[in-house]
Design a protein around this motif. Sequence first.
Motif, short mmCIF file in Angstrom:
data_model
loop_
_atom_site.label_atom_id
_atom_site.label_comp_id
_atom_site.label_asym_id
_atom_site.label_seq_id
_atom_site.Cartn_x
_atom_site.Cartn_y
_atom_site.Cartn_z
N SER A 48 40.41 46.03 32.31
CA SER A 48 39.83 45.46 33.44
C SER A 48 40.00 44.19 33.51
N LEU A 49 40.03 43.57 34.69
CA LEU A 49 40.27 42.31 35.15
C LEU A 49 39.01 41.67 35.98
N THR A 50 38.25 40.76 35.40
CA THR A 50 37.22 40.33 36.10
C THR A 50 37.43 38.85 36.96
N LEU A 51 37.26 38.64 38.12
CA LEU A 51 37.25 37.54 38.78
C LEU A 51 35.97 36.84 39.05
N GLU A 52 36.08 35.55 38.35
CA GLU A 52 34.73 34.86 38.72
C GLU A 52 35.20 33.78 39.75
N HIS A 53 34.08 33.41 40.76
CA HIS A 53 34.72 32.27 41.88
C HIS A 53 33.39 31.51 41.98
N TYR A 54 33.78 30.38 42.77
CA TYR A 54 32.87 29.21 42.92
C TYR A 54 32.32 29.49 44.49
N PRO A 55 31.13 30.17 44.62
CA PRO A 55 30.89 30.15 46.23
C PRO A 55 31.00 29.12 46.80
N ILE A 81 43.30 37.60 51.92
CA ILE A 81 42.11 38.31 51.59
C ILE A 81 42.34 38.22 50.06
N HIS A 82 41.31 37.62 49.26
CA HIS A 82 41.22 37.48 47.88
C HIS A 82 39.70 37.92 47.42
N ARG A 83 39.58 39.24 46.29
CA ARG A 83 38.63 39.68 45.93
C ARG A 83 38.07 38.79 44.69
N TYR A 84 37.02 39.17 44.47
CA TYR A 84 36.42 38.63 43.09
C TYR A 84 35.37 39.77 42.60
N GLY A 85 34.99 39.73 41.33
CA GLY A 85 34.32 40.74 40.72
C GLY A 85 35.49 41.63 39.56
N THR A 92 44.28 45.96 44.10
CA THR A 92 44.89 44.60 44.92
C THR A 92 43.81 43.42 44.70
N ILE A 93 44.32 42.45 44.01
CA ILE A 93 43.28 41.39 43.74
C ILE A 93 43.59 40.38 45.19
N VAL A 94 44.78 40.17 45.76
CA VAL A 94 45.06 39.19 46.74
C VAL A 94 46.02 39.69 47.58
N LEU A 95 45.82 39.66 48.97
CA LEU A 95 46.76 40.12 50.12
C LEU A 95 47.20 38.67 50.73
N VAL A 96 48.35 38.29 51.06
CA VAL A 96 48.71 37.27 51.76
C VAL A 96 49.75 37.79 52.72
N ALA A 97 49.62 37.59 54.04
CA ALA A 97 50.41 38.02 55.03
C ALA A 97 50.85 36.77 56.03
#
Lengths: 152, 83
Positions: A48-55, A81-85, A92-97
């Motif tokens: 798994s991959l877990t993404l932490e972020h700084y709200p 759109i970028h996910r965390y968790g 998909t972690i991130v979508l750039v369009a």
Amino acid sequence: MAIVRVQSAPFDPTAEIHALSGEKDDTGGLVTFQGLVRATDKSRRIESLTLEHYPGMTEHVLQNIADTAESRFSLHRCLVIHRYGRMLPGETIVLVATASAHRKAAFDGACYIMDRLKTDVPFWKFEESNDGRGHWVEAKLSDSKAAERWQT
Amino acid sequence: MTFLYFAWVRERIGYGREVHALPDGIETLGALLDWLALRSTGHEDALKDRAKLRFAINQTYAFAESPVGDKDEIAIFPPVTGG
């Protein structure tokens, strides 16, 4: 303003991209990038991959980068759109369009956003392998170099 | 002022958030980090190599010479790895 979302919920990239099309008559190019969770990294199998972020900071730094791209490359539309968790291989972690009149601006805009995202937006990846071990992924020098090329 | 820690910085210190009054005589982020490093062995360990860290004051990137004030939010974290 660019559309920017930072969220833990999974999303459907196809539906998001479809919603962007047909916004303006003279949009001739639409570029999309998806960052995915890998199943393997060198010889390790990834559990798994877990993404932490700084709200707070994560959202406004990402919004600023996307807005800058929209203006600098004259984009008709810009979506990030970028996910965390916690996420699993294949997700998909991130979508750039990016959408523009011609392809160069759309390609450059998407590249710019990804290169700056990799060096400036507060997210940190924790990778768990299937041997039960986990580690914090380290930032890469190649990412800093990639971001530098956009400096005017 | 509020201190926020992320990723392995949080792990080494042992928690992700703490609140302290700005110590007397401290005016820059660099001086504040020197003070913070003395608070515990966890703090010292997390802060021992400043080149491996990034800092933000009120959610804007900051550096050793940046001024600090009593109402600030200070964040300490490793170089980012999103995307």
